[in-house]
Design an enzyme around this catalytic site. Structure first.
Site, PDB file in Angstrom:
ATOM      1  CE  LYS A 182      -1.769   3.077   3.055  1.00  0.00           C
ATOM      2  NZ  LYS A 182      -1.679   4.145   1.274  1.00  0.00           N
ATOM      3  CD  GLU A 260      12.963   5.108   7.871  1.00  0.00           C
ATOM      4  OE1 GLU A 260      13.035   5.672   8.467  1.00  0.00           O
ATOM      5  OE2 GLU A 260      13.091   4.667   7.067  1.00  0.00           O
ATOM      6  CB  CYS A 294      12.923  10.369   8.736  1.00  0.00           C
ATOM      7  SG  CYS A 294      13.799   8.441   7.214  1.00  0.00           S
ATOM      8  CD  GLU A 389       9.968  13.405  11.800  1.00  0.00           C
ATOM      9  OE1 GLU A 389       9.253  13.087  11.666  1.00  0.00           O
ATOM     10  OE2 GLU A 389      10.740  12.081  10.851  1.00  0.00           O
TER      11      GLU A 389
HETATM   12  P1  ADP Z   1       2.523  11.292   6.762  1.00  0.00           P
HETATM   13  O1  ADP Z   1       2.285  11.815   8.213  1.00  0.00           O
HETATM   14  O2  ADP Z   1       4.473  11.720   6.502  1.00  0.00           O
HETATM   15  O3  ADP Z   1       2.752  10.871   5.586  1.00  0.00           O
HETATM   16  P2  ADP Z   1       2.512   8.706   8.011  1.00  0.00           P
HETATM   17  O4  ADP Z   1       2.820   7.996   8.850  1.00  0.00           O
HETATM   18  O5  ADP Z   1       1.286   9.434   7.837  1.00  0.00           O
HETATM   19  O6  ADP Z   1       3.419   9.757   7.490  1.00  0.00           O
HETATM   20  O7  ADP Z   1       1.815   7.758   6.676  1.00  0.00           O
HETATM   21  C1  ADP Z   1       3.055   6.763   5.865  1.00  0.00           C
HETATM   22  C2  ADP Z   1       2.075   5.629   5.423  1.00  0.00           C
HETATM   23  O8  ADP Z   1       1.925   4.725   7.050  1.00  0.00           O
HETATM   24  C3  ADP Z   1       0.960   6.153   3.985  1.00  0.00           C
HETATM   25  O9  ADP Z   1       1.410   5.212   3.191  1.00  0.00           O
HETATM   26  C4  ADP Z   1       0.235   6.696   5.018  1.00  0.00           C
HETATM   27  O10 ADP Z   1      -1.315   6.048   4.226  1.00  0.00           O
HETATM   28  C5  ADP Z   1       0.459   5.352   5.542  1.00  0.00           C
HETATM   29  N1  ADP Z   1      -0.966   5.601   6.952  1.00  0.00           N
HETATM   30  C6  ADP Z   1      -1.209   6.150   7.475  1.00  0.00           C
HETATM   31  N2  ADP Z   1      -2.190   6.273   8.584  1.00  0.00           N
HETATM   32  C7  ADP Z   1      -2.084   5.041   9.085  1.00  0.00           C
HETATM   33  C8  ADP Z   1      -2.619   3.937   9.666  1.00  0.00           C
HETATM   34  N3  ADP Z   1      -3.522   4.286  10.232  1.00  0.00           N
HETATM   35  N4  ADP Z   1      -2.402   2.571   8.845  1.00  0.00           N
HETATM   36  C9  ADP Z   1      -1.516   1.909   7.726  1.00  0.00           C
HETATM   37  N5  ADP Z   1      -1.102   3.428   7.270  1.00  0.00           N
HETATM   38  C10 ADP Z   1      -1.206   3.649   7.970  1.00  0.00           C
END
Ligand code: ADP
Length: 484
Positions: A182, A260, A294, A389
């Protein structure tokens, strides 16, 4: 042909004949926008929950067959994937800039490292898996086998839409796993392009499945994968906040995790540092990807003896940087990814201002909403940047007097991903590197990411390592057999 047109033409060939990716109904569509212009690039069909479940079924079946193949057969297919991606290197880089915004030179570097991720993983396929030795039991033989973990779910971020996918998918496939991926909702097009090239190379569609979601759908995806006992591992790159929710969800079925997460990199410039290198290193580390990585320098610590001269030269370097659309020649700082990112950085700036941090330099306000002018702040020790961050083009610089103090300050964070030291005295830099509680330390160098190195952090920056000689083992489980 303009860079954007070149990318769109490639996207057209990728999507041609793959109508399943295109949205048919607005209610279930994910809009992908160019962060530099706001223009709509594509409207994609969102994968439904039922489709996610069906994809896990397929990956599970295909993985069992894939794991039975010889390592060299898997290697050949991965090499073909690499060769096809290399053939389309220019187009992949252009597509990356179009959907992510980073300067084309950075996108090209990312595609080049993505190719290396695939080739490195292919190369590791034939490394001996396991060993045998005389048993602790008289006359018996002890065997240790490394077996593929099984079905892996990969969740990747938008800041490296290609490198993070190849760094997970290629070693997982090399290890004999199947993958359901995903990608981030902001940058699904690079993922579609990479998947299409993988299928053309002979990687079965069922083995490497792609899920397209919006932000809400991301949580639904993780609910599905963590509740399915066949998904044995989740590999995630993203924020520490989401990483923590995944750790909680993994308890359900004790799913293996590789995480990560966020960073808060200290960038320590010692009194004897080569100033030219330190200024260029600090600029590159801080402003790469508009500060949205990061491992970006989050806190720049400069020794008091050279602070004034460093500041003057660093500000001149930032002033000289061209800001704009990543396709324009000479652009070094592109747009932020989306409005949420823009808002987060604006809030951070407000906090800095309210804490009395001194704004030393701010470029002219941006071209459109998505461009944030790069800024340089002189910060006091207790400034909030120490803990947060930044994820934007804001450089926070601190003055220090003693090396003991700076190590202590640098370590006073929940994060522990990357750190940097600039010094000529190698005894000093090695001593500092050993004292820093971070997974990776660059001495007089900021390019610390490569297929050949174990990338990852300590503390709340994550669990596990990606890349390096153990990158396959990350996707394997150990089995012991005692043959009496
Ligand atoms: P950012 O805030 O920089 O977008 P995230 O950690 O929110 O960083 O997003 C990184 C990845 O995690 C993306 O692919 C996002 O769609 C996914 N993501 C966001 N929320 C969830 C969740 N609750 N469960 C799984 N994946 C998630």
């Amino acid at each position: 042909m303009s860079g954007a047109c070149f990318a769109l033409k490639f996207l057209d060939t990728i999507l041609h004949g793959q109508s399943s990716w295109m949205a048919r109904d607005g209610a279930h569509a994910l809009s992908v926008d160019d962060p530099a212009t706001g223009a709509l690039i594509a409207s994609l069909a969102i994968t439904t929950k039922a489709q996610i479940c069906a994809k896990i079924d397929q990956v599970s079946i295909a993985q069992a067959l894939w794991a039975e193949m010889t390592a060299s057969a898997r290697q050949n297919i991965l090499r073909k994937w690499h060769d096809l991606a290399q053939k389309h290197e220019g187009e992949l880089a252009a597509l990356l800039t179009l959907e992510q915004g980073k300067p084309l030179s950075e996108a090209k570097a990312e595609i080049s490292s993505s190719l290396k991720n695939i080739l490195w993983s292919a190369g590791l396929c034939e490394r001996k898996n396991g060993y045998e030795e005389k048993s602790h039991i008289n006359g018996a033989l002890n065997e240790v086998h490394y077996e593929p973990v099984g079905v892996v779910a990969a969740i990747t971020p938008w800041n490296f839409p290609s490198a993070m996918i190849t760094r997970k998918v290629a070693p997982a496939l090399a290890a004999g796993c199947g993958v359901i991926l995903k990608p981030a909702e902001d940058t699904p097009l690079s993922a579609i392009a990479l998947a299409k090239l993988a299928y053309d190379a002979g990687i079965p569609r069922g083995l490497f499945a792609l899920v397209i979601t919006n932000r809400e759908g991301a949580a639904e995806f993780s609910d599905v994968v963590f509740s399915d006992k066949r998904v044995r591992m989740v590999s995630f790159t993203g924020s520490t906040a989401i990483g923590k929710t995944l750790i909680a969800s993994s308890a359900q079925n004790v799913t293996k995790l590789s995480l990560e997460l966020g960073g808060n990199a200290p960038f320590i410039i010692c009194a004897d540092a080569d100033l030219d290198k330190a200024v260029e290193g600090a600029f590159a580390s801080k402003f790469r990807n508009a500060g949205q990585t990061c491992i970006c320098a989050n806190r720049i610590y400069v020794h008091a003896d050279i602070y004034d001269v460093f500041m003057e030269r660093f500000v001149a370097r930032v002033r000289a940087a061209k800001i704009g659309n990543g396709f324009e020649d000479g652009v070094e700082i592109g747009p932020l990814i989306n409005e949420r990112a823009q808002q987060n950085v604006q809030n951070f700036i407000k906090k800095l201002d309210s804490e009395g941090a001194q704004k030393i330099y701010a470029a002219q306000p941006g071209l459109t909403w998505s461009f944030l002018p790069p800024m340089v702040y002189a910060c006091a020790e207790d400034c909030s940047a120490t803990q947060q961050e930044i994820f934007g083009p804001i450089a926070c610089v601190y003055k220090f007097d003693s090396y003991e103090d700076v190590v202590q300050k640098a370590n006073e964070t929940d994060y522990g991903l990357a750190a940097y030291i600039y010094a000529k005295d190698s005894k000093l830099s090695t001593g500092l590197a050993k004292a820093l509680q971070f997974g990776m330390v660059g001495i007089n160098e900021t390019r610390i990411s490569d297929a050949s190195i174990p990338f990852g952090g300590v503390k709340q920056s994550g669990i596990g390592r990606e890349g390096g000689y153990d990158s396959l083992k990350n996707f394997m489980v150990t089995k012991f057999i005692c043959k009496a």
